[in-house]
Design a protein around this motif. Structure first.
Motif, PDB file in Angstrom:
ATOM      1  N   ARG A  90      22.179  13.524  -5.356  1.00  0.00           N
ATOM      2  CA  ARG A  90      21.182  14.041  -6.303  1.00  0.00           C
ATOM      3  C   ARG A  90      20.150  14.948  -5.650  1.00  0.00           C
ATOM      4  N   LEU A  91      20.037  14.911  -4.330  1.00  0.00           N
ATOM      5  CA  LEU A  91      19.106  15.760  -3.596  1.00  0.00           C
ATOM      6  C   LEU A  91      19.845  16.448  -2.455  1.00  0.00           C
ATOM      7  N   ASN A  92      19.488  17.696  -2.216  1.00  0.00           N
ATOM      8  CA  ASN A  92      20.017  18.399  -1.044  1.00  0.00           C
ATOM      9  C   ASN A  92      19.206  17.924   0.150  1.00  0.00           C
ATOM     10  N   ILE A  93      19.650  16.831   0.780  1.00  0.00           N
ATOM     11  CA  ILE A  93      18.851  16.177   1.807  1.00  0.00           C
ATOM     12  C   ILE A  93      19.577  16.167   3.147  1.00  0.00           C
ATOM     13  N   ARG A  94      18.869  16.583   4.159  1.00  0.00           N
ATOM     14  CA  ARG A  94      19.397  16.593   5.526  1.00  0.00           C
ATOM     15  C   ARG A  94      18.664  15.525   6.327  1.00  0.00           C
ATOM     16  N   ILE A  95      19.408  14.677   6.993  1.00  0.00           N
ATOM     17  CA  ILE A  95      18.821  13.573   7.750  1.00  0.00           C
ATOM     18  C   ILE A  95      18.917  13.886   9.231  1.00  0.00           C
ATOM     19  N   LEU A  96      17.777  13.886   9.901  1.00  0.00           N
ATOM     20  CA  LEU A  96      17.732  14.110  11.343  1.00  0.00           C
ATOM     21  C   LEU A  96      17.376  12.798  12.034  1.00  0.00           C
ATOM     22  N   SER A  97      18.010  12.539  13.170  1.00  0.00           N
ATOM     23  CA  SER A  97      17.764  11.297  13.904  1.00  0.00           C
ATOM     24  C   SER A  97      17.485  11.604  15.371  1.00  0.00           C
ATOM     25  N   PRO A  98      16.202  11.745  15.744  1.00  0.00           N
ATOM     26  CA  PRO A  98      15.863  11.956  17.159  1.00  0.00           C
ATOM     27  C   PRO A  98      16.337  10.778  18.009  1.00  0.00           C
ATOM     28  N   ASP A  99      16.457  10.994  19.299  1.00  0.00           N
ATOM     29  CA  ASP A  99      16.943   9.954  20.202  1.00  0.00           C
ATOM     30  C   ASP A  99      15.906   8.881  20.511  1.00  0.00           C
ATOM     31  N   ALA A 100      14.635   9.160  20.210  1.00  0.00           N
ATOM     32  CA  ALA A 100      13.571   8.214  20.551  1.00  0.00           C
ATOM     33  C   ALA A 100      12.561   8.144  19.418  1.00  0.00           C
ATOM     34  N   HIS A 101      11.744   7.098  19.437  1.00  0.00           N
ATOM     35  CA  HIS A 101      10.649   6.952  18.484  1.00  0.00           C
ATOM     36  C   HIS A 101       9.555   7.965  18.826  1.00  0.00           C
ATOM     37  N   LEU A 102       9.206   8.830  17.863  1.00  0.00           N
ATOM     38  CA  LEU A 102       8.298   9.947  18.126  1.00  0.00           C
ATOM     39  C   LEU A 102       6.926   9.774  17.487  1.00  0.00           C
ATOM     40  N   GLY A 103       6.778   8.848  16.554  1.00  0.00           N
ATOM     41  CA  GLY A 103       5.548   8.770  15.789  1.00  0.00           C
ATOM     42  C   GLY A 103       5.569   9.784  14.660  1.00  0.00           C
ATOM     43  N   VAL A 104       4.628   9.642  13.724  1.00  0.00           N
ATOM     44  CA  VAL A 104       4.629  10.510  12.540  1.00  0.00           C
ATOM     45  C   VAL A 104       4.503  11.979  12.920  1.00  0.00           C
TER      46      VAL A 104
END
Length: 300
Positions: free
Chosen positions: A55-69
């Motif tokens: 329903r949404l044109n959504i791209r999911i990115l997953s960095p290798d580490a926790h980056l904070g907001v």
């Protein structure tokens, strides 16, 4: 390429993300896509985001580490090419006409670089009161108000992509104040701001108070204020002006407050000639004087 991209940093947002994404599904403006940055979530955040891809044109990115907001937002900014970037947090809600009204305003006002909206502040639990937060509307008032408050709401903002190219991205060292710093840096570099007075974004508030986070917010709020005030004063030290303006500062006694006011008076006169809305500045100063010259509770 879509006209706009909605950027969502998300970490362990399984309780709220579906509501955020559902609000984007309901947008009356359709020429947008979504970049969601999964900030090392350990719950079902990614699964929920994927469930909306039909329903949404959504791209999911997953960095290798926790980056904070701030770091997660910067990670997403690297890949966005749309002319406009809209921010929303993974626990907030966009009213159906938010993107439509922001896009139309920015198209009609090419001199404005960032457009915020009013915010409806709500709690997730039923029965709690809903409050409305309306920030100053015009560029001069927004920049003047920055001496005291974060006068745009990051989670409601729509940016021209060029804004980040010109001034840089969020400062990850300033977690919880990275948006305040961003507005101040942009103001000093001549970027122009506006706010729509209509509450087009719903901002979810937390019922519990994190004392350590509050202390960090206070420290970073003062740090950003000092940088902004020093720049407005042409490099001159602002001394205790940041504490004078801060809504989070209460002096331990009226005597200390009086001494701070005495020391600040010459700088306040100088600053009044540097801010773009002198009338608003005068009102802010009067409010601060009234507040500080009463018995306080917390020492600077």
């Amino acid at each position: 390429m879509k006209a706009a991209t909605v950027l969502i940093p998300a970490r362990n947002a399984e309780q709220t993300l579906a509501e955020t994404l559902e609000s984007l599904v309901r947008q009356t403006f359709r020429d947008f896509d979504v970049v969601l940055v999964d900030d090392a979530s350990t719950d079902r955040t990614v699964d929920i985001a994927r469930s909306f891809q039909a329903r949404l044109n959504i791209r999911i990115l997953s960095p290798d580490a926790h980056l904070g907001v701030a770091g997660a937002a910067n990670f997403g900014l690297r890949v966005i090419e749309s002319a406009y970037i809209a921010r929303i947090d993974a626990d907030d809600i966009a009213m159906p006409t938010r993107l439509e009204k922001q896009f139309a305003f920015l198209e009609a006002n090419p001199d404005v670089d960032v457009l915020g909206t009013g915010m409806e502040l709500f709690y997730g639990q039923p029965g709690n009161k809903v409050r409305t937060s309306i920030k100053p509307e015009d560029d001069a008032s927004i920049k003047t108000a920055l001496v005291q408050i974060c006068s745009l709401s990051n989670g409601s903002a729509m940016f021209r992509n060029s804004f980040f190219r010109d001034i840089g991205t969020y400062d990850t060292r300033l977690a919880v104040a990275e948006d305040y710093d961003l507005w101040c840096r942009g103001a000093l570099l001549g970027k122009r701001y506006a706010n729509l007075p209509e509450p087009l974004t719903r901002y979810r508030q937390r019922g519990t108070v994190d004392v350590q986070k509050l202390q960090l917010e206070r420290e970073l709020d003062l740090l950003v204020k000092r940088k902004y005030l020093k720049a407005l004063l042409g490099g001159e030290s602002p001394h205790y002006l940041a504490e004078f303006f801060s809504l989070m500062t209460e002096f331990v006694s009226r005597d200390i407050a009086f001494r701070v006011v005495q020391q600040s008076t010459p700088l306040l006169f100088k600053l009044s000639r540097k801010v773009p809305n002198e009338t608003m500045f005068g009102n802010i100063v009067v409010e601060c004087l009234s507040r500080h010259l009463q018995q306080g509770r917390a020492q600077i």
